[in-house]
Write a protein that holds these residues in place. Sequence first.
Motif, PDB file in Angstrom:
ATOM      1  N   GLU A 201      68.691 -73.701  28.667  1.00  0.00           N
ATOM      2  CA  GLU A 201      68.407 -74.144  30.045  1.00  0.00           C
ATOM      3  C   GLU A 201      69.340 -73.453  31.029  1.00  0.00           C
ATOM      4  N   TYR A 202      70.623 -73.377  30.683  1.00  0.00           N
ATOM      5  CA  TYR A 202      71.584 -72.733  31.581  1.00  0.00           C
ATOM      6  C   TYR A 202      71.297 -71.241  31.707  1.00  0.00           C
ATOM      7  N   LEU A 203      71.058 -70.573  30.600  1.00  0.00           N
ATOM      8  CA  LEU A 203      70.834 -69.124  30.626  1.00  0.00           C
ATOM      9  C   LEU A 203      69.547 -68.767  31.354  1.00  0.00           C
ATOM     10  N   GLU A 204      68.539 -69.598  31.255  1.00  0.00           N
ATOM     11  CA  GLU A 204      67.285 -69.333  31.963  1.00  0.00           C
ATOM     12  C   GLU A 204      67.469 -69.467  33.473  1.00  0.00           C
ATOM     13  N   VAL A 205      68.231 -70.468  33.881  1.00  0.00           N
ATOM     14  CA  VAL A 205      68.529 -70.617  35.320  1.00  0.00           C
ATOM     15  C   VAL A 205      69.355 -69.434  35.800  1.00  0.00           C
ATOM     16  N   TYR A 206      70.323 -69.031  34.999  1.00  0.00           N
ATOM     17  CA  TYR A 206      71.179 -67.886  35.367  1.00  0.00           C
ATOM     18  C   TYR A 206      70.350 -66.614  35.473  1.00  0.00           C
ATOM     19  N   ARG A 207      69.393 -66.445  34.583  1.00  0.00           N
ATOM     20  CA  ARG A 207      68.558 -65.238  34.604  1.00  0.00           C
ATOM     21  C   ARG A 207      67.691 -65.172  35.868  1.00  0.00           C
ATOM     22  N   LYS A 208      67.257 -66.314  36.360  1.00  0.00           N
ATOM     23  CA  LYS A 208      66.424 -66.334  37.559  1.00  0.00           C
ATOM     24  C   LYS A 208      67.182 -65.895  38.799  1.00  0.00           C
ATOM     25  N   THR A 209      68.501 -66.105  38.787  1.00  0.00           N
ATOM     26  CA  THR A 209      69.318 -65.717  39.949  1.00  0.00           C
ATOM     27  C   THR A 209      70.013 -64.371  39.755  1.00  0.00           C
ATOM     28  N   HIS A 210      69.903 -63.810  38.556  1.00  0.00           N
ATOM     29  CA  HIS A 210      70.481 -62.492  38.249  1.00  0.00           C
ATOM     30  C   HIS A 210      69.413 -61.676  37.536  1.00  0.00           C
ATOM     31  N   ARG A 211      68.638 -60.938  38.304  1.00  0.00           N
ATOM     32  CA  ARG A 211      67.431 -60.294  37.801  1.00  0.00           C
ATOM     33  C   ARG A 211      67.679 -59.320  36.656  1.00  0.00           C
ATOM     34  N   SER A 212      68.839 -58.700  36.633  1.00  0.00           N
ATOM     35  CA  SER A 212      69.109 -57.712  35.578  1.00  0.00           C
ATOM     36  C   SER A 212      69.675 -58.354  34.310  1.00  0.00           C
ATOM     37  N   PHE A 213      69.873 -59.667  34.342  1.00  0.00           N
ATOM     38  CA  PHE A 213      70.508 -60.366  33.226  1.00  0.00           C
ATOM     39  C   PHE A 213      69.524 -60.588  32.074  1.00  0.00           C
TER      40      PHE A 213
ATOM     41  N   ALA B 151      81.075 -79.254  22.113  1.00  0.00           N
ATOM     42  CA  ALA B 151      82.300 -79.843  22.664  1.00  0.00           C
ATOM     43  C   ALA B 151      82.646 -79.255  24.028  1.00  0.00           C
ATOM     44  N   THR B 152      82.330 -77.984  24.229  1.00  0.00           N
ATOM     45  CA  THR B 152      82.596 -77.323  25.509  1.00  0.00           C
ATOM     46  C   THR B 152      81.327 -77.308  26.352  1.00  0.00           C
ATOM     47  N   GLN B 153      81.474 -77.596  27.622  1.00  0.00           N
ATOM     48  CA  GLN B 153      80.334 -77.580  28.541  1.00  0.00           C
ATOM     49  C   GLN B 153      79.868 -76.136  28.718  1.00  0.00           C
ATOM     50  N   PHE B 154      78.639 -75.840  28.300  1.00  0.00           N
ATOM     51  CA  PHE B 154      78.197 -74.449  28.255  1.00  0.00           C
ATOM     52  C   PHE B 154      78.138 -73.799  29.631  1.00  0.00           C
ATOM     53  N   SER B 155      77.874 -74.570  30.661  1.00  0.00           N
ATOM     54  CA  SER B 155      77.785 -74.000  32.011  1.00  0.00           C
ATOM     55  C   SER B 155      79.110 -73.410  32.478  1.00  0.00           C
ATOM     56  N   ASP B 156      80.207 -73.737  31.768  1.00  0.00           N
ATOM     57  CA  ASP B 156      81.501 -73.136  32.104  1.00  0.00           C
ATOM     58  C   ASP B 156      81.530 -71.651  31.775  1.00  0.00           C
ATOM     59  N   LEU B 157      80.465 -71.159  31.162  1.00  0.00           N
ATOM     60  CA  LEU B 157      80.343 -69.716  30.939  1.00  0.00           C
ATOM     61  C   LEU B 157      80.479 -68.954  32.250  1.00  0.00           C
ATOM     62  N   SER B 158      79.993 -69.537  33.347  1.00  0.00           N
ATOM     63  CA  SER B 158      80.094 -68.871  34.642  1.00  0.00           C
ATOM     64  C   SER B 158      81.548 -68.609  35.022  1.00  0.00           C
ATOM     65  N   LYS B 159      82.451 -69.516  34.635  1.00  0.00           N
ATOM     66  CA  LYS B 159      83.876 -69.316  34.907  1.00  0.00           C
ATOM     67  C   LYS B 159      84.407 -68.122  34.117  1.00  0.00           C
ATOM     68  N   LEU B 160      83.977 -68.003  32.870  1.00  0.00           N
ATOM     69  CA  LEU B 160      84.433 -66.909  32.026  1.00  0.00           C
ATOM     70  C   LEU B 160      83.909 -65.568  32.542  1.00  0.00           C
ATOM     71  N   ILE B 161      82.648 -65.555  32.981  1.00  0.00           N
ATOM     72  CA  ILE B 161      82.057 -64.315  33.506  1.00  0.00           C
ATOM     73  C   ILE B 161      82.793 -63.876  34.766  1.00  0.00           C
ATOM     74  N   THR B 162      83.080 -64.832  35.645  1.00  0.00           N
ATOM     75  CA  THR B 162      83.799 -64.507  36.883  1.00  0.00           C
ATOM     76  C   THR B 162      85.183 -63.961  36.575  1.00  0.00           C
ATOM     77  N   GLU B 163      85.883 -64.595  35.631  1.00  0.00           N
ATOM     78  CA  GLU B 163      87.231 -64.154  35.255  1.00  0.00           C
ATOM     79  C   GLU B 163      87.193 -62.782  34.585  1.00  0.00           C
ATOM     80  N   MET B 164      86.134 -62.512  33.836  1.00  0.00           N
ATOM     81  CA  MET B 164      86.026 -61.232  33.148  1.00  0.00           C
ATOM     82  C   MET B 164      85.988 -60.066  34.139  1.00  0.00           C
ATOM     83  N   LYS B 165      85.416 -60.293  35.306  1.00  0.00           N
ATOM     84  CA  LYS B 165      85.309 -59.224  36.301  1.00  0.00           C
ATOM     85  C   LYS B 165      86.673 -58.738  36.771  1.00  0.00           C
TER      86      LYS B 165
END
Length: 239
Positions: free
Chosen positions: A7-19, A85-99
């Motif tokens: 669910e999270y990745l599908e929402v993310y893909r809709k807002t990031h067309r190249s994802f 155990a970890t909230q998957f939507s926190d992936l956005s934090k990791l992606i931002t930090e990776m930049k």
Amino acid sequence: MLKETIEYLEVYRKTHRSFEYEIIIIDDGSQDNTVKVALNYSRSMPAVDIRILALDKNRGKGGAVTQGILCCRGEYCLMVDADGATQFSDLSKLITEMKTTEVDGMGIVIGSRSHLVNTDAVVKRSFVRNFLMRGFHALVYVFGIRGIEDTQCGFKLFSRKAAQCIFPHMHVERWIFDIECLMIAQLQNIPISEVQVNWHEIDGSKVNLMVDSMKMAIDLLLIRLNYVLGLWKVHSKVQ
């Protein structure tokens, strides 16, 4: 966990067309219906790229994760425990930090639970559990790696280049594999950052506190000795 992830990745893909993304489910030689359930789930969602890696024999968490990462085809590889155990939507934090972490395609961002040390999630644990946790952290500091507050959180993001420089060198296949993974990264000067994530304890752990803590301590010592004595080597370094 899988439903939340998709669910999270599908929402993310809709807002990031190249994802684009793939999901790799690793079955570590289990004797239950994990593979069957995963196959049925993947067939029910044909639009989602789900791959299942079923190991013939149990190799331990480290061995399973290593095989999974080596099969990844994406620009980034996320290691995440299936217990949710970890909230998957926190992936956005990791992606931002990776930049801001990544240098020349090399980078690792680790989900961290260090901010939870004084919260109910930890304070309400048994004395023995907290004692072993702090003892393990002390051993990691002495024999393992420094500069990382939470080495064991099962939520880590690797750039593809970093993953390819780390996982072919892995030896440890049990719970403490995270230590060797990060040690190899530090030996190669790969940038590492930590990001606080939302986490909660999941009941039903198969870890035996006393026995597995002793095994992890021994493994930690063996990892350090093998690298210090030159028995295990990393052949390529990032300058």
